[in-house]
Design a protein around this motif. Structure first.
Motif, PDB file in Angstrom:
ATOM      1  N   VAL A 256     -20.654  43.265  57.208  1.00 56.90           N
ATOM      2  CA  VAL A 256     -19.630  42.324  56.414  1.00 56.90           C
ATOM      3  C   VAL A 256     -18.438  43.241  56.162  1.00 56.90           C
ATOM      4  O   VAL A 256     -18.716  44.174  55.172  1.00 56.90           O
ATOM      5  CB  VAL A 256     -20.225  41.790  55.563  1.00 56.90           C
ATOM      6  CG1 VAL A 256     -19.289  40.826  54.617  1.00 56.90           C
ATOM      7  CG2 VAL A 256     -21.383  40.783  55.713  1.00 56.90           C
TER       8      VAL A 256
ATOM      9  N   SER B 118     -15.205  43.115  53.815  1.00 52.94           N
ATOM     10  CA  SER B 118     -14.167  42.381  53.053  1.00 52.94           C
ATOM     11  C   SER B 118     -13.402  43.377  52.039  1.00 52.94           C
ATOM     12  O   SER B 118     -13.455  44.523  52.290  1.00 52.94           O
ATOM     13  CB  SER B 118     -15.475  41.469  52.255  1.00 52.94           C
ATOM     14  OG  SER B 118     -14.699  40.556  51.585  1.00 52.94           O
TER      15      SER B 118
ATOM     16  N   THR C 221     -18.287  30.396  58.268  1.00 50.47           N
ATOM     17  CA  THR C 221     -19.014  31.258  59.294  1.00 50.47           C
ATOM     18  C   THR C 221     -20.269  30.323  60.023  1.00 50.47           C
ATOM     19  O   THR C 221     -21.122  30.186  58.891  1.00 50.47           O
ATOM     20  CB  THR C 221     -19.451  32.612  58.862  1.00 50.47           C
ATOM     21  OG1 THR C 221     -18.284  33.293  58.315  1.00 50.47           O
ATOM     22  CG2 THR C 221     -20.368  33.447  59.810  1.00 50.47           C
TER      23      THR C 221
ATOM     24  N   LEU D 142     -18.626  40.503  60.524  1.00 48.94           N
ATOM     25  CA  LEU D 142     -17.675  39.126  59.960  1.00 48.94           C
ATOM     26  C   LEU D 142     -16.836  40.065  59.118  1.00 48.94           C
ATOM     27  O   LEU D 142     -17.064  41.186  58.366  1.00 48.94           O
ATOM     28  CB  LEU D 142     -18.987  38.680  58.963  1.00 48.94           C
ATOM     29  CG  LEU D 142     -20.157  37.865  59.223  1.00 48.94           C
ATOM     30  CD1 LEU D 142     -20.680  37.178  58.178  1.00 48.94           C
ATOM     31  CD2 LEU D 142     -19.863  37.172  60.233  1.00 48.94           C
ATOM     32  N   GLU D 143     -15.776  39.277  59.059  1.00 46.52           N
ATOM     33  CA  GLU D 143     -14.387  39.833  58.276  1.00 46.52           C
ATOM     34  C   GLU D 143     -14.134  38.528  57.504  1.00 46.52           C
ATOM     35  O   GLU D 143     -13.579  37.527  57.914  1.00 46.52           O
ATOM     36  CB  GLU D 143     -13.099  40.191  59.405  1.00 46.52           C
ATOM     37  CG  GLU D 143     -12.096  40.583  58.542  1.00 46.52           C
ATOM     38  CD  GLU D 143     -10.884  39.629  58.688  1.00 46.52           C
ATOM     39  OE1 GLU D 143     -10.675  39.298  59.915  1.00 46.52           O
ATOM     40  OE2 GLU D 143     -10.268  39.253  57.906  1.00 46.52           O
TER      41      GLU D 143
ATOM     42  N   ALA E 110     -18.576  37.108  50.941  1.00 43.83           N
ATOM     43  CA  ALA E 110     -19.254  38.239  51.123  1.00 43.83           C
ATOM     44  C   ALA E 110     -20.511  38.000  50.345  1.00 43.83           C
ATOM     45  O   ALA E 110     -21.551  38.249  50.640  1.00 43.83           O
ATOM     46  CB  ALA E 110     -18.518  39.482  50.873  1.00 43.83           C
TER      47      ALA E 110
ATOM     48  N   VAL F  36     -22.820  35.586  51.518  1.00 39.42           N
ATOM     49  CA  VAL F  36     -23.634  36.250  52.847  1.00 39.42           C
ATOM     50  C   VAL F  36     -24.757  37.056  52.164  1.00 39.42           C
ATOM     51  O   VAL F  36     -26.081  37.067  52.783  1.00 39.42           O
ATOM     52  CB  VAL F  36     -22.772  37.027  53.723  1.00 39.42           C
ATOM     53  CG1 VAL F  36     -23.644  37.818  54.673  1.00 39.42           C
ATOM     54  CG2 VAL F  36     -21.591  36.127  54.181  1.00 39.42           C
ATOM     55  N   ARG F  37     -24.578  37.578  51.134  1.00 42.77           N
ATOM     56  CA  ARG F  37     -25.475  38.696  50.534  1.00 42.77           C
ATOM     57  C   ARG F  37     -26.769  37.967  50.089  1.00 42.77           C
ATOM     58  O   ARG F  37     -27.857  38.422  49.983  1.00 42.77           O
ATOM     59  CB  ARG F  37     -25.035  39.348  49.205  1.00 42.77           C
ATOM     60  CG  ARG F  37     -25.624  40.816  49.020  1.00 42.77           C
ATOM     61  CD  ARG F  37     -24.660  41.544  48.411  1.00 42.77           C
ATOM     62  NE  ARG F  37     -24.744  41.403  47.226  1.00 42.77           N
ATOM     63  CZ  ARG F  37     -25.096  42.361  46.092  1.00 42.77           C
ATOM     64  NH1 ARG F  37     -25.385  43.335  46.474  1.00 42.77           N
ATOM     65  NH2 ARG F  37     -25.148  41.925  44.777  1.00 42.77           N
TER      66      ARG F  37
ATOM     67  N   ALA G 252     -27.914  43.115  54.908  1.00 45.30           N
ATOM     68  CA  ALA G 252     -26.683  43.326  55.745  1.00 45.30           C
ATOM     69  C   ALA G 252     -25.828  44.529  54.879  1.00 45.30           C
ATOM     70  O   ALA G 252     -26.186  44.690  53.923  1.00 45.30           O
ATOM     71  CB  ALA G 252     -25.776  42.084  55.756  1.00 45.30           C
TER      72      ALA G 252
ATOM     73  N   PHE H  23     -22.459  45.994  53.514  1.00 46.45           N
ATOM     74  CA  PHE H  23     -21.208  45.351  53.071  1.00 46.45           C
ATOM     75  C   PHE H  23     -20.204  46.359  52.927  1.00 46.45           C
ATOM     76  O   PHE H  23     -20.626  47.481  52.085  1.00 46.45           O
ATOM     77  CB  PHE H  23     -21.646  44.868  51.602  1.00 46.45           C
ATOM     78  CG  PHE H  23     -22.653  43.544  51.955  1.00 46.45           C
ATOM     79  CD1 PHE H  23     -21.792  42.126  52.149  1.00 46.45           C
ATOM     80  CD2 PHE H  23     -23.864  43.479  51.982  1.00 46.45           C
ATOM     81  CE1 PHE H  23     -22.686  41.197  52.261  1.00 46.45           C
ATOM     82  CE2 PHE H  23     -24.587  42.265  52.078  1.00 46.45           C
ATOM     83  CZ  PHE H  23     -24.023  41.213  52.251  1.00 46.45           C
TER      84      PHE H  23
ATOM     85  N   TYR I 184     -21.085  46.568  47.019  1.00 42.19           N
ATOM     86  CA  TYR I 184     -21.061  46.800  48.179  1.00 42.19           C
ATOM     87  C   TYR I 184     -21.553  48.092  48.625  1.00 42.19           C
ATOM     88  O   TYR I 184     -22.094  48.934  47.720  1.00 42.19           O
ATOM     89  CB  TYR I 184     -19.545  47.085  48.633  1.00 42.19           C
ATOM     90  CG  TYR I 184     -18.734  45.809  48.905  1.00 42.19           C
ATOM     91  CD1 TYR I 184     -18.507  45.138  49.885  1.00 42.19           C
ATOM     92  CD2 TYR I 184     -18.324  45.043  47.713  1.00 42.19           C
ATOM     93  CE1 TYR I 184     -17.881  43.903  50.239  1.00 42.19           C
ATOM     94  CE2 TYR I 184     -17.606  43.933  47.829  1.00 42.19           C
ATOM     95  CZ  TYR I 184     -17.503  43.123  48.777  1.00 42.19           C
ATOM     96  OH  TYR I 184     -16.935  42.138  48.880  1.00 42.19           O
TER      97      TYR I 184
END
Lengths: 204, 204
Positions: free
Chosen positions: B9, B11, B84, B101-102, B108, B111-112, B118, B120, B163
């Motif tokens: 990811v 971001s 997404t 993913l951007e 973000a 998603v976490r 993932a 980050f 991140y």
């Protein structure tokens, strides 16, 4: 104050090709790592230069270095001592440069006690992908061969437990790429970058 | 069974150049990442192709996707939805491919919650090195400018906490190299490689 460099330790089972990978890595023009030259009591081979290939010492000198705690790690192989002088490593890290060691597994464990924050990279033989192939080809391979490979993989698995990264030495060039990627990625780790930010903000 | 791919990811603060870096990354011929195409309700711009640049949907279709939990993350910007689709991400990871993913910072964080494993990556403006320069040049720069930069750096520092990696976008090419290095290094992490070994050894 300079940000401290990273200490990168490449190790792995004997015969895996650590020296070959290290030489290939340092033959690259863009390499940013500082190679820590080992101290040894073995005689220089033809073409070897003191202070380039090794620091050549007598047994007395080496044993004095051990007594005076001047070695980060050391070991004796076939009657000769090999070791890493700690002053070069410490000085170079303080200058903000990344230091690279290529040492035996026992030496790596010694380094871990002194520099737990170092990056430990385990160079693994391409046995895993070979193993995969052999298993896929079952029937055309002898069961003994597969059993030997599985045993080797089990031993590697136990050894790698103390490492941060595992680089398979299937191709020397690819192994070098992976090591360089690991160093680059580690410099981008949030904890490290955040520390840089914090230091900068304290200036105010 | 295939080893699961990595979810990456990218971001960072708006205006930092996430889209530019992503495009540069995917224009490289050797790129091994799968780009997850976003869903949007905004109208296609000239040259934009459905299923390539975006999946273009109506508001009704998008809202249905939200209700049916078909989106991994979504947000509304200037009257349009962006999101997404989770099925592509999940399917591609299961195929053993790395998905990229951007997305925006808020996305973000969504998603976490679903994929805590993932990677980050925070794309940071080159404010830190700029800041350093400005501080070094103190006297020739206004104190106001330095204060603004310090404030921006403080805000970035807070944001990046969630991140794993921070990539400074000082040069687009260099930012791409760093992202590729992070992905390569993560594939070499001992925990991951050891898992591959273990799976292989269970075959026996």
């Amino acid at each position: 104050m300079k940000e401290r460099g990273l200490l990168i330790v490449l190790s792995g089972p004997s015969g895996v090709g650590k020296g070959t990978v290290r030489k290939a890595l340092f033959s690259q023009p863009d390499i940013q790592l500082q190679y820590s030259i080992s101290v040894t009591t073995r005689k220089p081979r033809e073409g070897e230069v003191d202070g380039v290939d090794y620091f050549f010492k007598t047994r007395e000198q080496f044993e004095q270095m051990i007594r005076q705690n001047e070695l980060l790690e050391w070991a004796e192989y076939v009657g000769n001592y090999y070791g890493t002088p700690i002053d070069y490593v410490e000085k170079t890290l303080q200058e903000g440069k990344d230091v690279f060691l290529e040492i035996e597994v026992q030496g790596a464990m010694q380094v871990r006690k002194v520099f737990p924050e170092a990056l430990f990279i385990f160079l693994a033989p391409p046995s895993l992908s070979e193993l995969r192939k052999r298993i896929e080809m079952r029937g055309t391979e002898s069961e003994d061969l597969i059993r030997d490979r599985l045993q080797a993989a089990k031993e590697e698995l136990e050894m790698m437990d103390a490492y941060d990264y595992v680089v398979e030495n299937d191709q020397v060039e690819l192994a070098c790429e992976r090591i360089k990627a690991i160093v680059m990625a580690e410099h981008c780790r949030r904890e490290r970058v955040a520390q840089r930010y914090k230091k900068m903000l304290e200036v105010e």
